[in-house]
Design an enzyme around this catalytic site. Structure first.
Site, PDB file in Angstrom:
ATOM      1  N   HIS A 258       0.695  -1.191   0.100  1.00  0.00           N
ATOM      2  CA  HIS A 258      -0.069   0.127  -0.114  1.00  0.00           C
ATOM      3  C   HIS A 258       0.876   1.268  -0.483  1.00  0.00           C
ATOM      4  O   HIS A 258       0.537   2.220  -0.841  1.00  0.00           O
ATOM      5  CB  HIS A 258      -0.965  -0.267   1.610  1.00  0.00           C
ATOM      6  CG  HIS A 258      -2.026   1.128   0.649  1.00  0.00           C
ATOM      7  ND1 HIS A 258      -1.157   2.633   1.690  1.00  0.00           N
ATOM      8  CD2 HIS A 258      -3.009   0.980   0.701  1.00  0.00           C
ATOM      9  CE1 HIS A 258      -2.807   3.291   1.605  1.00  0.00           C
ATOM     10  NE2 HIS A 258      -3.926   2.285   1.465  1.00  0.00           N
ATOM     11  N   CYS A 259       2.155   1.056   0.695  1.00  0.00           N
ATOM     12  CA  CYS A 259       2.567   2.645   0.847  1.00  0.00           C
ATOM     13  C   CYS A 259       3.804   3.468  -0.440  1.00  0.00           C
ATOM     14  O   CYS A 259       2.518   4.810  -0.186  1.00  0.00           O
ATOM     15  CB  CYS A 259       4.105   2.471   2.338  1.00  0.00           C
ATOM     16  SG  CYS A 259       3.358   1.385   3.563  1.00  0.00           S
ATOM     17  N   LEU A 260       4.298   2.377  -1.128  1.00  0.00           N
ATOM     18  CA  LEU A 260       4.766   3.443  -2.127  1.00  0.00           C
ATOM     19  C   LEU A 260       4.053   3.483  -3.293  1.00  0.00           C
ATOM     20  O   LEU A 260       4.039   4.658  -4.138  1.00  0.00           O
ATOM     21  CB  LEU A 260       6.129   1.991  -2.346  1.00  0.00           C
ATOM     22  CG  LEU A 260       6.869   2.410  -1.058  1.00  0.00           C
ATOM     23  CD1 LEU A 260       8.670   2.024  -1.703  1.00  0.00           C
ATOM     24  CD2 LEU A 260       7.623   3.659  -0.441  1.00  0.00           C
ATOM     25  N   ASP A 263       0.432   5.917  -1.566  1.00  0.00           N
ATOM     26  CA  ASP A 263       0.408   7.092  -0.205  1.00  0.00           C
ATOM     27  C   ASP A 263       1.127   8.267  -1.071  1.00  0.00           C
ATOM     28  O   ASP A 263       1.227   9.231  -0.573  1.00  0.00           O
ATOM     29  CB  ASP A 263       1.667   6.550   1.126  1.00  0.00           C
ATOM     30  CG  ASP A 263       0.663   5.561   1.259  1.00  0.00           C
ATOM     31  OD1 ASP A 263      -0.261   5.121   1.001  1.00  0.00           O
ATOM     32  OD2 ASP A 263       1.127   4.567   1.937  1.00  0.00           O
ATOM     33  N   PRO A 264       2.251   7.912  -1.415  1.00  0.00           N
ATOM     34  CA  PRO A 264       2.898   9.397  -2.176  1.00  0.00           C
ATOM     35  C   PRO A 264       1.816   9.999  -2.660  1.00  0.00           C
ATOM     36  O   PRO A 264       1.872  11.140  -2.901  1.00  0.00           O
ATOM     37  CB  PRO A 264       3.629   9.132  -2.892  1.00  0.00           C
ATOM     38  CG  PRO A 264       4.295   7.405  -2.295  1.00  0.00           C
ATOM     39  CD  PRO A 264       3.001   6.851  -1.927  1.00  0.00           C
TER      40      PRO A 264
END
Length: 418
Positions: A258-260, A263-264
């Site tokens: 999910h993060c990269l 999220d950005p």
């Protein structure tokens, strides 16, 4: 306290079980009936929470999973850990909104509500809080405590688990911050208070944007270095010997989780919407990292062409479907995209991953196999996408006639590195 954790995935389950371990009465609420059934049976689907650990919490009676919203009633503290995906490039906050409306029905004066889901700065105070207020008739700060604490779960990390990782905490006022910090202070070794939810929301996006941009940098350097006949992996190791001013990042087949990949873009969207400006670093990183699966596919084609073979009709074995090593998390995994691209080119694609138990393939043509000697020998090319420690790498180099190593884990005359 009676604690409700909304969402029992990679973030919510470790939090819920940890809260149960310190003695709270925890309700793990999730709308997915299959998840609830699995948890009630003591079967964990999250690497960071073993089935044994889950079973102990169930047997003590301090943790109870449920799919019934009414079981959320009477909570002292509620934490929302639901997904925040993208839809057409814009934040999709419907799960946060649904969670707020559900909790609002059971919100009482003096209770504490914390949002953990990754989102853009301002969500807690401009969206989440007002929905709680509208549904309950109470006022954040005056009647109940409200705060934001970004999740920092790193699936499969045996050194920095939930308890060991410092927890950023915030509140809409001083009393809310005190309540939020007191709750997490029982669960983790260290809390890091910040001025308001906006700083906490930005901190999470800053962490992930930093990684996203630096991974994009080394990915682009890796592509250039090959054409310049430079060993980028050796250059990275050499640069890493500097004891200051450098942090090691390595190339790969793309970014996942999910993060990269997601999220950005929340931060980029917020900057564009509020300021009318482009967040160029994020947009460039998105472009580079999202096209790495295409680059890997081209490398497979080039390797086969050099041996006078076409990708159409070739048998290709992918090692790894998860987005990172030693975990079964295949969310947004570049391996899935690579498999689709190769299948569309006519390849016979097979994949092995001992950690990914769920069928993540969106294409039924992908065949799941074990990485046996027979499979390795039969493959025209083996592509190492996720370097799980459980793979027998000596067996790979011994039996595979051609390997594209995207993680710099192998060496030998039949191995090409990314």
């Amino acid at each position: 306290m009676r604690v409700v954790v909304v969402g029992q995935g990679y973030v919510g389950l470790p939090l819920a079980v940890r809260a149960a371990e310190v003695g709270h009465q925890v309700i793990g609420y999730d709308v997915d009936a299959r998840r609830v059934k699995s948890l009630a049976a003591g079967e964990s689907y999250v690497e960071d929470v073993s089935s044994e650990r889950l079973g102990r919490a169930l047997n003590r009676g301090t943790y109870r999973p449920t799919e019934l919203a009414r079981d959320c009633g009477g909570f002292d503290t509620a934490v929302v850990t639901v997904p925040t995906p993208l839809q057409d490039g814009a934040p999709d906050l419907r799960y946060i909104e649904e969670s707020a409306r559900t909790l609002a029905r059971y919100l009482r004066p003096g209770a504490t509500v914390v949002l953990e889901s990754t989102t853009y700065p301002g969500t807690t105070e401009e969206l989440f809080g007002p929905l709680l207020e509208d549904g309950s008739g109470l006022t954040a700060g005056a009647d109940f405590h409200l705060g934001y604490s970004p999740e920092r779960i790193d699936p499969g990390n045996t050194t920095w688990g939930f308890q060991q990782t410092p927890k950023v905490v915030s509140g809409v006022d001083a009393a809310s911050l005190k309540a939020v910090e007191a709750f997490y202070g029982e669960l983790v070794d260290k809390t890091v208070p910040v001025r308001s939810p906006k700083e906490a929301e930005l901190a999470k996006l800053l962490e992930n944007t930093f990684r996203h941009v630096n991974i994009a940098l080394v990915n682009e350097i890796a592509m250039f270095a090959r054409h310049l006949d430079i060993d980028v992996w050796q250059a990275i190791e050499a640069a890493s010997s500097k004891p200051f001013g450098f942090m090691k990042f390595t190339p790969g087949p793309g970014v996942g989780g999910h993060c990269l990949p997601i999220d950005p873009s929340y931060l980029s969207w917020r900057v564009q919407r509020e300021l009318g400006q482009s967040f160029r670093f994020v947009e460039l990183a998105n472009d580079i990292n999202s096209h790495m699966p295409e680059y890997v596919t081209r490398r497979v084609m080039d390797a086969l062409n050099a041996r006078r073979r076409s990708v159409n009709g070739s048998r290709i074995l992918l090692l790894g479907l998860a987005y990172k090593k030693n975990t079964g998390d295949a969310r947004e995994s570049p391996a899935v995209r690579i498999s689709q691209l190769l299948l569309d080119l006519g390849a016979k694609v097979r994949a092995a991953d001992p950690h990914v138990v769920e069928d993540v393939a969106v294409d039924a043509r992908l065949v799941r196999v074990e990485p046996t000697r027979r499979e390795l020998s039969a493959a025209d090319v083996v592509v190492l996408l996720t370097d799980h420690d459980s793979f027998d790498y000596a067996m790979v180099t011994e039996h595979a006639s051609l390997v594209l190593d995207c993680r710099n884990r192998l060496s030998g005359p039949t191995v090409e590195v990314l």
